[in-house]
Design a protein around this motif. Sequence first.
Motif, mmCIF file in Angstrom:
data_model
loop_
_atom_site.group_PDB
_atom_site.id
_atom_site.type_symbol
_atom_site.label_atom_id
_atom_site.label_comp_id
_atom_site.label_asym_id
_atom_site.label_seq_id
_atom_site.Cartn_x
_atom_site.Cartn_y
_atom_site.Cartn_z
ATOM 1 N N ASP A 53 0.840 -1.202 0.000
ATOM 2 C CA ASP A 53 0.000 0.000 0.000
ATOM 3 C C ASP A 53 0.875 1.252 0.000
ATOM 4 N N GLY A 54 0.583 2.170 -0.901
ATOM 5 C CA GLY A 54 1.320 3.424 -0.987
ATOM 6 C C GLY A 54 2.606 3.354 -1.791
ATOM 7 N N MET A 55 2.966 2.157 -2.263
ATOM 8 C CA MET A 55 4.183 1.991 -3.060
ATOM 9 C C MET A 55 3.848 2.117 -4.543
ATOM 10 N N SER A 56 4.777 2.650 -5.318
ATOM 11 C CA SER A 56 4.589 2.689 -6.762
ATOM 12 C C SER A 56 4.650 1.269 -7.315
ATOM 13 N N ALA A 59 8.181 0.058 -7.402
ATOM 14 C CA ALA A 59 8.675 -0.321 -6.069
ATOM 15 C C ALA A 59 8.100 -1.670 -5.633
ATOM 16 N N GLN A 60 6.834 -1.924 -5.949
ATOM 17 C CA GLN A 60 6.218 -3.213 -5.626
ATOM 18 C C GLN A 60 6.950 -4.351 -6.334
ATOM 19 N N HIS A 61 7.199 -4.161 -7.620
ATOM 20 C CA HIS A 61 7.870 -5.204 -8.410
ATOM 21 C C HIS A 61 9.307 -5.392 -7.931
ATOM 22 N N ARG A 62 9.987 -4.324 -7.608
ATOM 23 C CA ARG A 62 11.355 -4.446 -7.077
ATOM 24 C C ARG A 62 11.369 -5.215 -5.767
ATOM 25 N N ALA A 63 10.390 -4.959 -4.915
ATOM 26 C CA ALA A 63 10.325 -5.666 -3.634
ATOM 27 C C ALA A 63 10.183 -7.172 -3.856
ATOM 28 N N VAL A 64 9.302 -7.559 -4.773
ATOM 29 C CA VAL A 64 9.122 -8.980 -5.084
ATOM 30 C C VAL A 64 10.418 -9.556 -5.656
ATOM 31 N N MET A 65 11.008 -8.852 -6.597
ATOM 32 C CA MET A 65 12.221 -9.363 -7.245
ATOM 33 C C MET A 65 13.393 -9.451 -6.265
ATOM 34 N N ASN A 66 13.483 -8.527 -5.324
ATOM 35 C CA ASN A 66 14.550 -8.593 -4.316
ATOM 36 C C ASN A 66 14.399 -9.838 -3.445
ATOM 37 N N ALA A 78 11.766 -16.319 -16.226
ATOM 38 C CA ALA A 78 10.821 -15.219 -16.419
ATOM 39 C C ALA A 78 9.834 -15.181 -15.264
ATOM 40 N N LEU A 79 9.493 -13.951 -14.848
ATOM 41 C CA LEU A 79 8.556 -13.755 -13.754
ATOM 42 C C LEU A 79 7.615 -12.611 -14.107
ATOM 43 N N ALA A 80 6.327 -12.916 -14.186
ATOM 44 C CA ALA A 80 5.296 -11.893 -14.378
ATOM 45 C C ALA A 80 4.691 -11.619 -13.004
ATOM 46 N N ILE A 81 4.531 -10.347 -12.678
ATOM 47 C CA ILE A 81 4.026 -9.962 -11.359
ATOM 48 C C ILE A 81 2.747 -9.158 -11.525
ATOM 49 N N GLU A 82 1.701 -9.609 -10.845
ATOM 50 C CA GLU A 82 0.432 -8.881 -10.807
ATOM 51 C C GLU A 82 0.154 -8.539 -9.350
ATOM 52 N N VAL A 83 0.172 -7.251 -9.020
ATOM 53 C CA VAL A 83 -0.150 -6.813 -7.672
ATOM 54 C C VAL A 83 -1.619 -6.406 -7.652
ATOM 55 N N LEU A 84 -2.377 -7.061 -6.773
ATOM 56 C CA LEU A 84 -3.797 -6.800 -6.648
ATOM 57 C C LEU A 84 -4.048 -5.889 -5.447
ATOM 58 N N PRO A 85 -5.164 -5.175 -5.430
ATOM 59 C CA PRO A 85 -5.480 -4.355 -4.260
ATOM 60 C C PRO A 85 -5.551 -5.216 -2.997
ATOM 61 N N SER A 86 -4.968 -4.752 -1.923
ATOM 62 C CA SER A 86 -4.882 -5.573 -0.710
ATOM 63 C C SER A 86 -6.236 -5.824 -0.065
ATOM 64 N N SER A 87 -7.233 -5.041 -0.430
ATOM 65 C CA SER A 87 -8.555 -5.207 0.167
ATOM 66 C C SER A 87 -9.442 -6.194 -0.587
ATOM 67 N N GLY A 88 -8.952 -6.716 -1.734
ATOM 68 C CA GLY A 88 -9.735 -7.682 -2.511
ATOM 69 C C GLY A 88 -10.813 -6.986 -3.308
ATOM 70 N N PRO A 89 -11.744 -7.670 -3.895
ATOM 71 C CA PRO A 89 -11.900 -9.116 -3.874
ATOM 72 C C PRO A 89 -10.845 -9.811 -4.740
ATOM 73 N N PHE A 90 -10.595 -11.049 -4.429
ATOM 74 C CA PHE A 90 -9.558 -11.798 -5.132
ATOM 75 C C PHE A 90 -10.211 -12.864 -6.006
ATOM 76 N N GLU A 91 -9.723 -12.921 -7.230
ATOM 77 C CA GLU A 91 -10.212 -13.946 -8.166
ATOM 78 C C GLU A 91 -9.118 -14.972 -8.372
ATOM 79 N N GLY A 92 -9.485 -16.230 -8.312
ATOM 80 C CA GLY A 92 -8.535 -17.321 -8.468
ATOM 81 C C GLY A 92 -8.156 -17.549 -9.812
#
Length: 92
Positions: A53-56, A59-66, A78-92
């Motif tokens: 939350d609050g990260m660009s 920055a989110q992708h760098r955090a995951v990659m680190n 290869a790594l694809a990163i999808e950051v979803l809103p932390s409040s959901g809803p989440f789809e499987g």
Amino acid sequence: MSVKDTLTAKLTSNFAPAFLDVIDESNKHHGHAGWREGGETHFRVRIATPHFDGMSRVAQHRAVMNVLDAQLKDRVHALAIEVLPSSGPFEG
């Protein structure tokens, strides 16, 4: 431990996600660069965590990659990163 299990464990311990899905997409890349017999080379991570939350997006992708640095240097091509809103809803 499989690469998928390692990625899942590291992301869980570092970010305590509300939602996490680590998908091995290696079968979609057969014959492409970085593909190896047995797979576990191409992944998609779908993650939702208040930690981001609050990260660009960068920055989110760098955090995951680190966190996954060792795996990215070794087995994961290869790594694809999808950051979803932390409040959901989440789809499987």
